[in-house]
Design an enzyme around this catalytic site. Sequence first.
Site, PDB file in Angstrom:
ATOM      1  N   CYS A   5       0.820  -1.223   0.000  1.00 56.22           N
ATOM      2  CA  CYS A   5       0.000   0.000   0.000  1.00 56.22           C
ATOM      3  C   CYS A   5       0.850   1.267   0.000  1.00 56.22           C
ATOM      4  CB  CYS A   5      -0.931   0.012   1.204  1.00 56.22           C
ATOM      5  SG  CYS A   5      -1.954  -1.445   1.314  1.00 56.22           S
ATOM      6  N   HIS A  27      -2.949   6.836   3.672  1.00 56.43           N
ATOM      7  CA  HIS A  27      -3.430   5.566   3.118  1.00 56.43           C
ATOM      8  C   HIS A  27      -4.743   5.217   3.823  1.00 56.43           C
ATOM      9  CE1 HIS A  27      -3.888   1.560   1.817  1.00 56.43           C
ATOM     10  NE2 HIS A  27      -3.437   0.974   2.913  1.00 56.43           N
ATOM     11  N   ASN A  65     -10.102  -0.284   1.322  1.00 62.15           N
ATOM     12  CA  ASN A  65      -8.657  -0.181   1.147  1.00 62.15           C
ATOM     13  C   ASN A  65      -8.303  -0.618  -0.276  1.00 62.15           C
ATOM     14  OD1 ASN A  65      -5.895  -0.568   1.148  1.00 62.15           O
ATOM     15  ND2 ASN A  65      -5.820  -1.634   3.114  1.00 62.15           N
TER      16      ASN A  65
HETATM   17  N1  ACO Z   1     -17.186  -9.567  10.720  1.00 56.51           N
HETATM   18  C1  ACO Z   1     -17.555  -9.887  11.969  1.00 56.51           C
HETATM   19  N2  ACO Z   1     -16.659 -10.259  12.904  1.00 56.51           N
HETATM   20  C2  ACO Z   1     -15.364 -10.299  12.555  1.00 56.51           C
HETATM   21  C3  ACO Z   1     -14.922  -9.980  11.244  1.00 56.51           C
HETATM   22  C4  ACO Z   1     -15.900  -9.612  10.310  1.00 56.51           C
HETATM   23  N3  ACO Z   1     -15.609  -9.261   9.044  1.00 56.51           N
HETATM   24  N4  ACO Z   1     -13.592 -10.119  11.206  1.00 56.51           N
HETATM   25  C5  ACO Z   1     -13.184 -10.499  12.422  1.00 56.51           C
HETATM   26  N5  ACO Z   1     -14.253 -10.625  13.243  1.00 56.51           N
HETATM   27  C6  ACO Z   1     -14.294 -11.018  14.651  1.00 56.51           C
HETATM   28  C7  ACO Z   1     -13.105 -11.871  15.040  1.00 56.51           C
HETATM   29  O1  ACO Z   1     -13.360 -13.236  14.744  1.00 56.51           O
HETATM   30  C8  ACO Z   1     -13.047 -11.625  16.525  1.00 56.51           C
HETATM   31  O2  ACO Z   1     -14.015 -12.410  17.171  1.00 56.51           O
HETATM   32  P1  ACO Z   1     -13.700 -13.104  18.576  1.00 56.51           P
HETATM   33  O3  ACO Z   1     -13.414 -11.977  19.521  1.00 56.51           O
HETATM   34  O4  ACO Z   1     -14.955 -13.848  18.856  1.00 56.51           O
HETATM   35  O5  ACO Z   1     -12.511 -13.969  18.328  1.00 56.51           O
HETATM   36  C9  ACO Z   1     -13.463 -10.171  16.661  1.00 56.51           C
HETATM   37  O6  ACO Z   1     -14.174  -9.842  15.460  1.00 56.51           O
HETATM   38  C10 ACO Z   1     -12.305  -9.219  16.839  1.00 56.51           C
HETATM   39  O7  ACO Z   1     -11.341  -9.487  15.828  1.00 56.51           O
HETATM   40  P2  ACO Z   1     -10.008  -8.667  15.705  1.00 56.51           P
HETATM   41  O8  ACO Z   1      -9.187  -9.208  14.564  1.00 56.51           O
HETATM   42  O9  ACO Z   1      -9.358  -8.551  17.051  1.00 56.51           O
HETATM   43  O10 ACO Z   1     -10.608  -7.251  15.307  1.00 56.51           O
HETATM   44  P3  ACO Z   1      -9.876  -5.869  15.247  1.00 56.51           P
HETATM   45  O11 ACO Z   1     -10.599  -4.868  16.031  1.00 56.51           O
HETATM   46  O12 ACO Z   1      -8.398  -6.026  15.451  1.00 56.51           O
HETATM   47  O13 ACO Z   1     -10.093  -5.454  13.728  1.00 56.51           O
HETATM   48  C11 ACO Z   1      -9.061  -5.415  11.585  1.00 56.51           C
HETATM   49  C12 ACO Z   1      -9.628  -6.285  12.679  1.00 56.51           C
HETATM   50  C13 ACO Z   1     -10.123  -4.466  11.096  1.00 56.51           C
HETATM   51  C14 ACO Z   1      -8.627  -6.316  10.438  1.00 56.51           C
HETATM   52  C15 ACO Z   1      -7.861  -4.633  12.160  1.00 56.51           C
HETATM   53  O14 ACO Z   1      -6.965  -5.514  12.797  1.00 56.51           O
HETATM   54  C16 ACO Z   1      -7.125  -3.867  11.117  1.00 56.51           C
HETATM   55  O15 ACO Z   1      -7.617  -2.899  10.577  1.00 56.51           O
HETATM   56  N6  ACO Z   1      -5.856  -4.233  10.860  1.00 56.51           N
HETATM   57  C17 ACO Z   1      -5.043  -3.546   9.907  1.00 56.51           C
HETATM   58  C18 ACO Z   1      -5.428  -3.979   8.551  1.00 56.51           C
HETATM   59  C19 ACO Z   1      -4.817  -3.086   7.524  1.00 56.51           C
HETATM   60  O16 ACO Z   1      -4.809  -1.920   7.648  1.00 56.51           O
HETATM   61  N7  ACO Z   1      -4.255  -3.686   6.497  1.00 56.51           N
HETATM   62  C20 ACO Z   1      -3.617  -2.884   5.510  1.00 56.51           C
HETATM   63  C21 ACO Z   1      -3.114  -3.732   4.522  1.00 56.51           C
HETATM   64  S1  ACO Z   1      -1.969  -2.812   3.635  1.00 56.51           S
HETATM   65  C22 ACO Z   1      -1.445  -3.633   2.224  1.00 56.51           C
HETATM   66  O17 ACO Z   1      -0.292  -3.498   1.860  1.00 56.51           O
HETATM   67  C23 ACO Z   1      -2.389  -4.512   1.461  1.00 56.51           C
END
Ligand code: ACO
Length: 329
Positions: free
Chosen positions: A113, A252, A282
């Site tokens: 990204c 980003h 994203n």
């Molecule tokens: N819908 C419903 N529930 C979900 C979903 C979903 N889509 N995804 C995860 N959950 C659940 C999980 O199973 C978990 O449940 P549990 O507590 O029963 O185990 C709960 O939600 C919390 O999950 P977390 O992974 O801890 O959620 P978090 O608040 O950390 O958010 C997220 C996850 C949004 C992916 C976050 O970690 C994030 O934004 N990370 C950065 C991602 C990013 O920016 N990536 C960029 C990529 S850059 C590139 O180069 C491509």
Amino acid sequence: MRKATITGLGKYLPEKEITNKDLEEFVDTSDEWITKRTGIKTRRFAADDVTASDLGVKAAEEALEKAGIKADDLDLIITATITPDMMFPATACLIQDRIGASNAGAFDLEAGCSGFVYGITVASSFIESGLYDNVMVIGTEVLSKILNWEDRGTCVLFGDGAGAAVLQPTEKGGILASDLGSDGSGGDTLYQPAGGSLKPASHETVDNNEHYLYMEGTPVFKFAVKTMGSASLKVLKKAGLDKSDVDMLVPHQANTRIISSAAKKLKLSEDKVYVNLDKYGNTSAASVPIALAEAEEKGLINNGDTVVLVAFGAGLTWASAVMKWNDLK
Ligand code: ACO
């Protein structure tokens, strides 16, 4: 010393809009979860037969028109993407051929990204050195084609799109400083496991879904929160500027919580941070140029403004740039 400035911007988003509610139909998720945890409401998906170069060509043509130059004036095309049409040849070469940039070199740049901000840093170095006068940087992605619909933690986050910028020399303003960073030790938190020389594509890799994007959300989130603010402050310092000088931050677009933490570090009010993540999700390397093009189109960036671009991504990588907006028009 001469600097580089952006003289034309373009963007292209596929028409097909997918809402969180649409995803609820086939993913175990909810509009409420996605909105609260990420800020995303909708994203665009390209049709099955549409590629990264198709989107890139459209963004590139708009950027050329806005800059008022022709494709054969271009000296170089840099395309940032993690979803190239093919492993090789470079998507930049496919775009070069289709827009008719007969005098340009072309290569792809892979920094996840952060790719577009890496790209304008490379482009501005070519321009500052006097080697080239007209350089195009494109960020283009068709991430919908590498999403694992069985992984609800990633498939709800991404969208397709493209953005492009033409860079040319200027004696006043332009890109004042940039900063690139990497930490390859975190590479295994965000990657495509199969399809390269490590694990060539096979029936087994396909059966195991290893040709899809894989991400561990929590470590990537922590990395992003740490780097987005510090990279912005570092590039301001390099340019001899203070956070109070910033007129617009174009970050980003990955997660509103990540963007808010960066804005907080820079003590910026909401109107000085451009966000379109709710509409497009994203779009990886396309996210910063799409946001920049949209902010400029809306009249939110004007000549004389201090604009900071900042991104993080697969690698892991991060990149920031600060410019005194000066589109020479
Ligand atoms: N819908 C419903 N529930 C979900 C979903 C979903 N889509 N995804 C995860 N959950 C659940 C999980 O199973 C978990 O449940 P549990 O507590 O029963 O185990 C709960 O939600 C919390 O999950 P977390 O992974 O801890 O959620 P978090 O608040 O950390 O958010 C997220 C996850 C949004 C992916 C976050 O970690 C994030 O934004 N990370 C950065 C991602 C990013 O920016 N990536 C960029 C990529 S850059 C590139 O180069 C491509």
